[in-house]
Design a protein around this motif. Structure first.
Motif, PDB file in Angstrom:
ATOM      1  N   LEU A 116     -22.889   3.801  34.127  1.00 43.79           N
ATOM      2  CA  LEU A 116     -21.529   4.320  34.242  1.00 43.79           C
ATOM      3  C   LEU A 116     -21.507   5.767  34.718  1.00 43.79           C
ATOM      4  CD1 LEU A 116     -19.861   2.725  31.076  1.00 43.79           C
ATOM      5  CD2 LEU A 116     -19.598   2.016  33.463  1.00 43.79           C
ATOM      6  N   GLU A 117     -22.542   6.540  34.357  1.00 47.89           N
ATOM      7  CA  GLU A 117     -22.636   7.929  34.816  1.00 47.89           C
ATOM      8  C   GLU A 117     -22.682   8.007  36.332  1.00 47.89           C
ATOM      9  OE1 GLU A 117     -25.954   9.873  32.983  1.00 47.89           O
ATOM     10  OE2 GLU A 117     -24.999   9.918  31.005  1.00 47.89           O
ATOM     11  N   GLU A 118     -23.287   7.009  36.977  1.00 52.49           N
ATOM     12  CA  GLU A 118     -23.355   6.984  38.438  1.00 52.49           C
ATOM     13  C   GLU A 118     -21.968   6.922  39.071  1.00 52.49           C
ATOM     14  OE1 GLU A 118     -25.932   3.826  39.734  1.00 52.49           O
ATOM     15  OE2 GLU A 118     -27.561   4.496  38.416  1.00 52.49           O
ATOM     16  N   TYR A 119     -20.974   6.466  38.313  1.00 54.69           N
ATOM     17  CA  TYR A 119     -19.600   6.372  38.794  1.00 54.69           C
ATOM     18  C   TYR A 119     -18.705   7.447  38.172  1.00 54.69           C
ATOM     19  CZ  TYR A 119     -21.201   1.993  40.702  1.00 54.69           C
ATOM     20  OH  TYR A 119     -21.894   1.056  41.418  1.00 54.69           O
TER      21      TYR A 119
END
Length: 184
Positions: A21-24
């Motif tokens: 989720l951090e990638e988004y």
């Protein structure tokens, strides 16, 4: 939240979901994701589509103690209809499971497919249900589903650690919802 829950139920660890989720640009801790999954209170929704239903039980571990997972699967769709976790396997817990299952679904004309487990057949016979002891064929549906659940719990060494029975039950119901969503 939905993506995080689906990722976790799809097999990613809570920490892996957090990193994904951090990638988004979504910064959530693994604890927050854990809370999403359990607060969603997901439960399988399905109907008995045919005249047969595969039923089985399997031992799993919780805090090093044995608990019994009972499950019912529609052998034609492979959808999980119901899962319940009990601290023991005996005639009474088998009867509780069948009562829960009967309360959720109209089972008057259903034939239960069971293996030669100690309690399923005798309880079904005593309570007047139609059943057939079978090891292959349509009954294999529940064996495949239980194998999938076992694979998902293998990352926990087939043991839910530091989790209450109610939390484990909620997790299993959420896995059932995820499993059923892939069967369509």
């Amino acid at each position: 939240m939905e993506v995080g829950i689906r990722c976790h139920l799809g097999g990613m660890s809570l920490r892996e979901v957090s990193k994904f989720l951090e990638e988004y640009g979504i910064d959530r801790s693994h604890v927050a994701i854990h809370n999403w999954v359990h607060k969603a209170d997901l439960q399988p929704i399905s109907t008995v589509s045919e005249d047969q239903l595969a039923v089985d039980e399997k031992m799993i571990r919780l805090h090093g103690q044995k608990f019994w997972l009972y499950g019912a699967v529609d052998p034609y769709t492979n959808k999980i209809l119901h899962v319940s976790l009990y601290p023991t396997a005996n005639k009474q817990t088998t009867r509780w499971f069948l009562t829960e299952l009967h309360r959720r679904y109209q089972l008057d004309d259903v034939k239960f497919l069971v293996d030669d487990a100690d309690y399923l057949g005798p309880v079904l016979a005593k309570d007047g249900y139609r059943f057939q002891v079978i090891r292959h064929g349509n009954r294999n549906a529940i064996e495949r589903v239980f194998w999938e659940i076992e694979q998902r719990t293998s990352s926990f060494a087939n043991s839910f650690s530091n989790v209450a029975l109610e939390t484990a039950q909620n997790w299993l119901e959420a896995v059932a919802v995820y499993h059923n969503s892939r069967q369509t």
